[in-house]
Design a protein around this motif. Structure first.
Motif, PDB file in Angstrom:
ATOM      1  N   PHE A  53      -8.281 -10.809   6.614  1.00  0.00           N
ATOM      2  CA  PHE A  53      -7.886 -10.182   5.354  1.00  0.00           C
ATOM      3  C   PHE A  53      -6.640 -10.862   4.806  1.00  0.00           C
ATOM      4  CE2 PHE A  53     -10.596  -7.053   7.264  1.00  0.00           C
ATOM      5  CZ  PHE A  53     -11.275  -6.481   6.192  1.00  0.00           C
ATOM      6  N   ASP A  54      -5.705 -11.160   5.662  1.00  0.00           N
ATOM      7  CA  ASP A  54      -4.519 -11.934   5.319  1.00  0.00           C
ATOM      8  C   ASP A  54      -3.924 -12.404   6.638  1.00  0.00           C
ATOM      9  OD1 ASP A  54      -2.744  -9.831   6.326  1.00  0.00           O
ATOM     10  OD2 ASP A  54      -3.282  -8.745   4.499  1.00  0.00           O
TER      11      ASP A  54
ATOM     12  N   GLU B 242       0.854  -1.186   0.000  1.00  0.00           N
ATOM     13  CA  GLU B 242       0.000   0.000   0.000  1.00  0.00           C
ATOM     14  C   GLU B 242       0.894   1.243   0.000  1.00  0.00           C
ATOM     15  OE1 GLU B 242      -3.301  -0.187   0.051  1.00  0.00           O
ATOM     16  OE2 GLU B 242      -3.853  -2.106   0.916  1.00  0.00           O
TER      17      GLU B 242
ATOM     18  N   VAL C 128      -4.930   2.077   4.232  1.00  0.00           N
ATOM     19  CA  VAL C 128      -5.326   1.338   3.039  1.00  0.00           C
ATOM     20  C   VAL C 128      -5.241   2.242   1.815  1.00  0.00           C
ATOM     21  CG1 VAL C 128      -6.809  -0.257   4.293  1.00  0.00           C
ATOM     22  CG2 VAL C 128      -7.775   1.865   3.421  1.00  0.00           C
TER      23      VAL C 128
ATOM     24  N   ARG D 133      -9.907  -3.809  -0.115  1.00  0.00           N
ATOM     25  CA  ARG D 133      -9.557  -5.048   0.569  1.00  0.00           C
ATOM     26  C   ARG D 133     -10.836  -5.847   0.832  1.00  0.00           C
ATOM     27  NH1 ARG D 133      -4.786  -4.455   3.434  1.00  0.00           N
ATOM     28  NH2 ARG D 133      -4.880  -6.724   3.613  1.00  0.00           N
TER      29      ARG D 133
ATOM     30  N   SER E  35      -1.734 -13.621  -0.662  1.00  0.00           N
ATOM     31  CA  SER E  35      -2.625 -13.201   0.404  1.00  0.00           C
ATOM     32  C   SER E  35      -2.396 -13.953   1.680  1.00  0.00           C
ATOM     33  CB  SER E  35      -4.084 -13.403  -0.017  1.00  0.00           C
ATOM     34  OG  SER E  35      -4.392 -14.777  -0.072  1.00  0.00           O
TER      35      SER E  35
ATOM     36  N   GLY F   2      -3.366  -3.638  -4.279  1.00  0.00           N
ATOM     37  CA  GLY F   2      -3.222  -4.052  -2.889  1.00  0.00           C
ATOM     38  C   GLY F   2      -3.361  -5.544  -2.724  1.00  0.00           C
ATOM     39  N   THR F   3      -3.156  -5.950  -1.479  1.00  0.00           N
ATOM     40  CA  THR F   3      -3.263  -7.366  -1.139  1.00  0.00           C
ATOM     41  C   THR F   3      -4.723  -7.708  -0.945  1.00  0.00           C
ATOM     42  OG1 THR F   3      -1.146  -7.212  -0.037  1.00  0.00           O
ATOM     43  CG2 THR F   3      -2.502  -9.110   0.482  1.00  0.00           C
ATOM     44  N   HIS F   4      -5.221  -8.689  -1.622  1.00  0.00           N
ATOM     45  CA  HIS F   4      -6.623  -9.069  -1.561  1.00  0.00           C
ATOM     46  C   HIS F   4      -6.741 -10.499  -1.082  1.00  0.00           C
ATOM     47  CE1 HIS F   4      -7.868  -5.441  -3.778  1.00  0.00           C
ATOM     48  NE2 HIS F   4      -6.762  -5.649  -4.475  1.00  0.00           N
TER      49      HIS F   4
END
Length: 922
Positions: free
Chosen positions: A535-536, A484, A557, A561, A599, A591-593
């Motif tokens: 989320f992760d 991010e 963020v 997400r 993830s 971003g990380t999803h």
């Protein structure tokens, strides 16, 4: 004991003095209660691995430690107050009573968890016999005593003793496994009559005289009259509450409990005068006072719960919180406080000996009381579950430290008594009584160690703060996630999300600006299971139950997400939560999803991306043809359990989430119904006749909600088939009215996941006049859906593959090809009956014996081919749709190996394959 005039009468120091209890140490008096406390503490430490651990801990304290102390110390006080000779009830007789009590308690604690009804009945009978013997001994003392004060105390002991047989009978009926409503009514009645009657009335009666003695203060002049008028109110209120519970009147239960509280207030009002004369400044009176306050809180909690719950079953749901109030708050604090005073006092040797014991018992007393009472209060509040765990550990430590302190106190008393004896042997005078009393008074009037108060509060504050995923202190800036790259806005969005029983997050989406910091507090209103928000791997909440909360800080963020509940199957049911960044669509950005590359969301689990077997990518499962079963592998026992003469079948099904070898070289996650055998295949086969009654107790020792649906019973599913949360239990009672090969299974959604993970079993209800055969086997066909292996090589449950009907393995009795490795035996000419169930969750089966023919087939309660009919033909398969069942019969005409398969050949190749090994007896 204290008199109305303000002087304090103390037991004689000479052993065996007439009218006084015997002094010194006595193993059966001092040690069994401690053993029960240590066992309860040990159970608390390993409770995740012990079925029914909460029930065990409650009864180790109440039936073990508290009942022991009630019998020991009520005898002590009766002897002191009535001034009767000890030989009216010799120590040897007291010892035999105590041994009888403990033998009965052990049998009850073994019989109830293991459903051994005879052991439970015998144990309860021994306990009742011990208490009845104890009551007779008290009554004999009352008869032989001269007129005197506080005879009402002994009459209270007799009233309390009369409650115990009632409580034992109700507890024994509970072990019979009644239906949910009657179970709830019996739980309430059983707990009230034992806690408020057997224990509560004894404690209230004893405190009237013990309280001023602990404080070394004058007794309230009106104490005896108040105790005398309070006793019928206590007994009447309790009788009304218990009777109302048994007949099902919830409002009258609350009325009876309020009457009981009025009696408690009447008797306890005599504590105010001594407390004004000398404030409680040491452990014994402070602990007893705290225990009585928790008794009031527990009575009010039961009254409120019963009066406001929609049904009796709801009133009993979550009753563990009430048990914690009564056991930890009331019983243990009163017991430990009383022992802190009584043990040094009865050792004998004068005030200086008592002072030596008190000094040991008062070590860290403020710290201990703050931790116990504050920690218990926090555990009852909706704090994050991590904080609750830490607080409960602190409470346990604060209670357990009493045991070594008690041993230190006994040693100090004995050492002081020995020192006095040595001084006297040298011709030196012993400490004067006035000097000893002054030393004791100095302990009683010592200033309260305020620093311990601060230390206790600080320890609890640290426990709460150390709960995982707590929001950072003072709103400090949190670095953005690695991917991010966005300028922080300086705005923190505090968001509350509720996990509901509808498998949703409310709200399911929140919109934020790029650069906002997002802090999410997750709460749960779902009483049936636990949830989390993931989320992760770095941003995940704890798993929480109803009324609990957990906080996670998502950081700053910069892209949308998506989070989800990671409990297997919940994401598939739509339990997702989106943090949407304004100006960007869901799924956009870099971003990380959840579920995206990197993830960390457990690839292959719940359909997250993965390359493992039957994962969301659709990659096929492939068995290694060179793999072999592990050393010591044993195939599931396929023999039908024999019938006996019992027409009532009691079974405890404990939900376990474990792993097992399910094919050569393949270990997978399994969710099971375990009846104590440790099985990892289908649940136990239940075998009965038409008219038999089944009492099934479901205990959820898993990490998520589970349930049980028994097709063999006819009853409304609302209550018996409901999902229960981890740690809870329910009782499912039905009468078999029709013959059949019935299925039972977990009906918690997503059902395909729970059944496919192993939560299914068979109920065989035999038709009338079923011919005898030489051998009977049970084969339950089912499929498995497996994800990518974890770090230990265990394949997890794949909920998405289950929903899409993409099986990885097909099995008979929970493992693929296991009866190839260990064939089922038979002999030439024997008649073999094979009971069959297609457990699914989604695929049919077509049972066929290669090289054999079927001369009898019975499907869904009716013969489709009966060898007893003239001219009957033969059959080659018995086809079963999911949840259908029946049986087939055959004879083998030659020795050899006869494969049996599902003739859905792709399924046979996935593991629905085994062998009958037929030998020639000649």
């Amino acid at each position: 004991m204290s008199t109305a005039g303000g002087t304090t009468a103390r037991p004689s120091a000479s052993p065996g003095a007439p009218g006084r209890p015997t002094r010194g140490t006595w193993g059966l008096r001092d040690r069994p209660g401690l053993v029960w406390l240590v066992l309860a503490a040990a159970t608390a430490l390993v409770h995740p691995f012990v079925p029914g651990s909460t029930w065990l801990m409650v009864h180790m304290v109440a039936l073990g430690a508290m009942s022991h102390s009630v019998m020991v110390w009520s005898t002590h006080f009766a002897t002191t107050l009535l001034k009767t000779a000890p030989d009216l009830d010799p120590r040897a007789a007291q010892g035999r009573r105590l041994l009888l009590l403990h033998a009965g308690a052990v049998l009850v604690l073994v019989g109830v968890p293991t459903s051994l009804w005879p052991a439970t009945v015998v144990g309860a009978t021994l306990v009742v016999a011990a208490v009845a013997w104890h009551a007779v001994a008290l009554w004999r003392r009352l008869r032989h005593a001269l007129p005197g004060r506080f005879r009402v105390t002994v009459r209270s002991y007799l009233a309390a003793a009369a409650c115990l047989p009632v409580g034992a009978l109700l507890g024994t009926l509970l072990a019979r496994g009644p239906d949910d409503e009657m179970h709830a009514r019996l739980v309430v009645a059983h707990s009230l009559v034992n806690v408020l009657g057997w224990l509560g009335i004894t404690v209230v009666a004893t405190v009237v005289t013990l309280w001023p003695t602990m404080l070394r203060a004058p007794m309230d002049a009106d104490a005896e009259r108040r105790a005398r008028t309070a006793l019928p109110v206590l007994v009447g209120g309790l009788a009304l509450a218990v009777t109302a519970a048994l007949v099902g009147s919830r409002p009258l239960v609350a009325v009876g409990l309020l009457v009981y509280l009025a009696g408690l207030a009447r008797s306890a009002s005599s504590m105010a005068g001594p407390a004004r004369a000398r404030l409680p400044r040491h452990h014994a009176p402070a602990s007893v006072a705290a225990g009585l306050l928790w008794l009031v809180a527990g009575v009010l909690a039961v009254a409120w719960r019963v009066a406001t719950a929609p049904t009796w079953a709801d009133a009993a749901t979550g009753y563990d919180a009430v048990a914690a109030v009564f056991v930890v708050g009331f019983m243990l604090q009163v017991l430990l406080g009383a022992l802190s005073h009584l043990v040094p006092s009865v050792i004998g040797g004068g005030p200086s000996v008592v002072r030596a014991g008190m000094r040991e018992m008062d070590r860290w007393w403020v710290l201990r009381l703050v931790v116990v009472n504050g920690g218990l209060a926090l555990c009852l509040l909706p704090v994050p579950s991590g904080a609750r765990v830490l607080c409960s550990v602190l409470v346990l430590l604060a209670l357990v430290v009493f045991v070594p302190l008690l041993f230190r106190a006994v040693r100090a008393c004995v050492a002081q008594r020995r020192a006095i004896a040595e001084r006297m042997a040298k011709g030196e005078p012993p400490p004067s009584p006035s000097q000893g009393r002054a030393e004791v008074a100095a302990v009683l009037d010592a200033p309260v160690p305020v620093h311990q108060l601060g230390a206790g509060l600080a320890a609890l504050a640290l426990a709460v703060a150390a709960g995982p995923a707590t929001a950072p202190v003072l709103g400090a800036d949190v670095p953005a996630a690695a991917s991010e790259q966005v300028a922080p806005t300086g705005v923190t969005r505090d968001i509350e999300v509720t996990a509901t029983a509808d498998m949703t997050f409310e709200p399911s989406r929140v919109d934020v600006d790029p650069g906002d910091r997002v802090v999410i507090t997750v709460r749960s209103t779902d009483a049936s299971t636990r949830h989390d928000l993931v989320f992760d791997d770095e941003h995940r909440s704890e798993r929480i139950g109803e009324g609990e909360s957990s906080t996670l800080d998502l950081g700053v963020v910069g892209s949308t997400r998506e989070g989800f509940c990671s409990v297997t199957g919940h994401r598939l049911m739509g339990m997702t939560f989106t943090v949407a960044v304004r100006g960007e669509s869901v799924g956009g950005g870099s971003g990380t999803h959840a579920g995206g590359a990197g993830s960390g969301a457990h690839a292959g689990h719940d359909g997250a991306a993965g390359t493992g077997p039957a994962g969301a990518s659709g990659s096929p499962f492939a068995l290694d043809p060179t793999a072999r079963w592990s050393d010591g592998f044993e195939a599931a026992d396929a023999v039908l359990p024999p019938l006996d003469d019992d027409r009532v079948h009691r079974v405890t099904l404990t939900v376990r989430e474990t792993s097992a070898e399910v094919a050569p070289g393949v270990r997978a996650t399994r969710w099971t119904f375990d009846d104590g055998s440790g099985r990892t295949g289908p649940g136990p086969v239940l075998h009965g006749r038409v008219g038999d009654r089944f009492v099934i107790t479901l205990v959820n020792d898993g990490s998520m909600g589970h349930s049980v649906d028994l097709h063999a019973g006819e009853l409304a599913p609302d209550r018996p088939m409901r999902t229960i949360a981890p740690g809870e239990r329910l009782t499912y009672t039905f009468t078999a009215t029709r013959a059949g090969m019935w299925m039972y299974h977990c009906s918690t959604m997503p059902m395909s996941t729970h059944i496919g993970a192993g939560m299914h079993g068979a109920v065989v209800i035999e038709p009338e006049d079923l011919p005898e055969v030489d051998r009977s086997y049970v084969l339950v066909a089912s499929e498995m859906h497996l994800g990518a292996p974890d770090a230990d090589g265990v394949l997890p449950v794949d909920a998405e593959a289950a929903a899409a009907d993409r099986p990885s393995l097909m099995t008979f009795n929970g493992a693929a090809f296991q009866y190839d490795e260990q064939p089922l035996p038979a002999r030439v000419g024997e008649r073999v009956r094979i009971w069959l169930l297609a457990a699914g969750p989604s695929r049919p089966t077509s049972f066929h014996v290669v090289g054999g023919q079927l001369d009898t087939t019975w499907l869904e309660g009716a013969y489709t081919l009966d060898r007893r009919d003239a001219g009957a033909g033969g059959a080659q398969t018995l086809g079963l749709l999911p949840a259908q069942g029946g049986f087939v019969e055959t004879r083998f005409v030659q020795a050899g190996h006869y494969p049996f398969v599902s003739h859905v050949m792709a399924d046979a190749e996935r593991g629905a394959h085994g062998v009958f090994e037929v030998t020639d007896p000649r």
